[in-house]
Design an enzyme around this catalytic site. Structure first.
Site, PDB file in Angstrom:
ATOM      1  N   GLY A 171       1.954   1.899  10.770  1.00 28.16           N
ATOM      2  CA  GLY A 171       2.901   3.006  10.651  1.00 28.16           C
ATOM      3  C   GLY A 171       3.529   3.418  11.977  1.00 28.16           C
ATOM      4  O   GLY A 171       4.151   4.475  12.071  1.00 28.16           O
ATOM      5  N   ASN A 220       0.881  -1.174   0.000  1.00 34.65           N
ATOM      6  CA  ASN A 220       0.000   0.000   0.000  1.00 34.65           C
ATOM      7  C   ASN A 220       0.918   1.222   0.000  1.00 34.65           C
ATOM      8  O   ASN A 220       1.486   1.577   1.032  1.00 34.65           O
ATOM      9  CB  ASN A 220      -0.884  -0.029   1.256  1.00 34.65           C
ATOM     10  N   TRP A 221       1.049   1.825  -1.183  1.00 37.99           N
ATOM     11  CA  TRP A 221       2.012   2.942  -1.299  1.00 37.99           C
ATOM     12  C   TRP A 221       1.468   4.230  -0.678  1.00 37.99           C
ATOM     13  O   TRP A 221       2.190   5.203  -0.559  1.00 37.99           O
ATOM     14  CB  TRP A 221       2.356   3.172  -2.772  1.00 37.99           C
ATOM     15  N   LYS A 222       0.199   4.247  -0.321  1.00 40.78           N
ATOM     16  CA  LYS A 222      -0.440   5.433   0.274  1.00 40.78           C
ATOM     17  C   LYS A 222      -0.178   6.672  -0.580  1.00 40.78           C
ATOM     18  O   LYS A 222      -0.065   6.576  -1.792  1.00 40.78           O
ATOM     19  CB  LYS A 222       0.034   5.613   1.722  1.00 40.78           C
ATOM     20  N   GLY A 271       2.617  -1.250   4.330  1.00 39.89           N
ATOM     21  CA  GLY A 271       2.721   0.181   4.054  1.00 39.89           C
ATOM     22  C   GLY A 271       4.174   0.584   3.869  1.00 39.89           C
ATOM     23  O   GLY A 271       4.768   0.415   2.806  1.00 39.89           O
ATOM     24  N   GLY A 272       4.786   1.109   4.941  1.00 42.38           N
ATOM     25  CA  GLY A 272       6.138   1.672   4.855  1.00 42.38           C
ATOM     26  C   GLY A 272       7.150   0.765   4.182  1.00 42.38           C
ATOM     27  O   GLY A 272       7.936   1.221   3.325  1.00 42.38           O
ATOM     28  N   GLU A 279      -7.076   4.551   7.697  1.00 39.82           N
ATOM     29  CA  GLU A 279      -6.867   5.986   7.457  1.00 39.82           C
ATOM     30  C   GLU A 279      -8.102   6.599   6.784  1.00 39.82           C
ATOM     31  O   GLU A 279      -8.429   7.757   7.012  1.00 39.82           O
ATOM     32  CB  GLU A 279      -5.584   6.185   6.636  1.00 39.82           C
TER      33      GLU A 279
HETATM   34  C1  PEP Z   1      -1.040  -0.053   5.970  1.00 37.84           C
HETATM   35  O1  PEP Z   1      -1.199   1.146   5.915  1.00 37.84           O
HETATM   36  O2  PEP Z   1      -1.841  -0.777   5.382  1.00 37.84           O
HETATM   37  C2  PEP Z   1       0.076  -0.561   6.757  1.00 37.84           C
HETATM   38  C3  PEP Z   1       0.018  -1.793   7.163  1.00 37.84           C
HETATM   39  O3  PEP Z   1       1.109   0.320   7.028  1.00 37.84           O
HETATM   40  P1  PEP Z   1       2.512  -0.034   7.733  1.00 37.84           P
HETATM   41  O4  PEP Z   1       3.016  -1.323   7.132  1.00 37.84           O
HETATM   42  O5  PEP Z   1       3.407   1.123   7.430  1.00 37.84           O
HETATM   43  O6  PEP Z   1       2.238  -0.188   9.193  1.00 37.84           O
END
Ligand code: PEP
Length: 252
Positions: free
Chosen positions: A173, A9-11, A234-235, A97
């Protein structure tokens, strides 16, 4: 046997050139991966460019939201047909989010799930509790409310196509990952909810990803749990090598 599914998930990150470079890096890294499905969920504006980079690769392309109406006066929104037009396969829906910053409720998420399925794409439906809810012992109730609300009116055939992502909000995150035991307990409960509503057969086939600070260092232990079928990342999905490190953790 559920095939592991790892999705990035590149957000709201990267510029166009960085998105293309990352997509190229992921495509190359997974060239020989035959044990998992892999996808990247990109910002809308890079869908076209990334789809072109990944069209002959093992990496599917997705996005992080959509609107449920077909077309019309919905300023700023993107329809499922528009997404399909650009090679989109997966749509993340109900991410925390969007639920907590943008105020999306289960009823709206439910309409989006139906629109994505009707267009022949696959929803990745996110559910997860906040820290105060976990501490108050409400995790299972919150997950059940999100599950029933977001999936109201979904048939067993459609349920089989849906991917669920369990993402404890306090782990997203933050660097605070759920322990494998905590994650497994909630995944097992989620699978029971699916079984109660749709039968064991359907429950056994639905893939449930874990999301929340998953990294190469903790991926394997999480992905080895019997009810954890992949990850929503995510990250760590913003660098091809760390994303690949997590994918490697799905190898049995
Ligand atoms: C996400 O936003 O779906 C997520 C899991 O983020 P992160 O891996 O950065 O916690």
């Amino acid at each position: 046997m559920r095939r592991p599914f790892i999705a990035g998930n590149w957000k709201m990150n990267l510029n166009r050139a960085e998105a293309v470079t990352l997509a190229e890096g992921v495509a190359k890294a997974v060239e020989n991966v035959d044990y998992a499905d892999v996808a990247v969920c990109v910002p809308f504006v890079y869908l076209d460019a990334v789809s072109q980079v990944l069209k002959d690769s093992k990496v599917a392309v997705g996005v992080q939201n959509c609107y449920f109406e077909k077309n019309g006066a919905y300023t700023g929104e993107i329809s499922v047909e528009m997404l399909k037009d650009f090679g989109c396969t997966y749509v993340i829906l109900g991410h925390s989010e969007r639920r907590h910053i943008l105020g999306e409720c289960n009823a709206v998420i439910n309409k989006k799930v139906k629109a994505v399925l009707a267009a022949g794409m696959i929803p990745i439906l996110c559910v997860g509790e906040m820290l105060a809810e976990r501490e108050a012992g409400e995790t299972d109730d919150i997950i059940a409310e999100q599950f029933y609300g977001s999936l109201a009116g979904i048939s067993p055939e459609d349920m089989k196509k849906i991917v669920i992502a369990y993402e404890p909000v306090w782990a997203i995150g933050t660097g605070k990952v759920a322990t494998p035991a905590q994650a497994e307990e909630t995944h097992a409960n989620l699978r029971k909810l699916i079984a109660v509503k749709y039968g064991q057969n359907v429950a056994d086939s639905v893939r449930i990803q874990y999301g929340g600070s998953m990294k190469p260092e903790n991926a394997q232990e999480l992905l080895n749990q019997p009810n954890i079928d992949g990850g929503l990342i995510g990250g760590a999905a913003l660098k091809a090598d760390s994303f690949m490190g997590i994918i490697t953790g799905a190898k049995k």
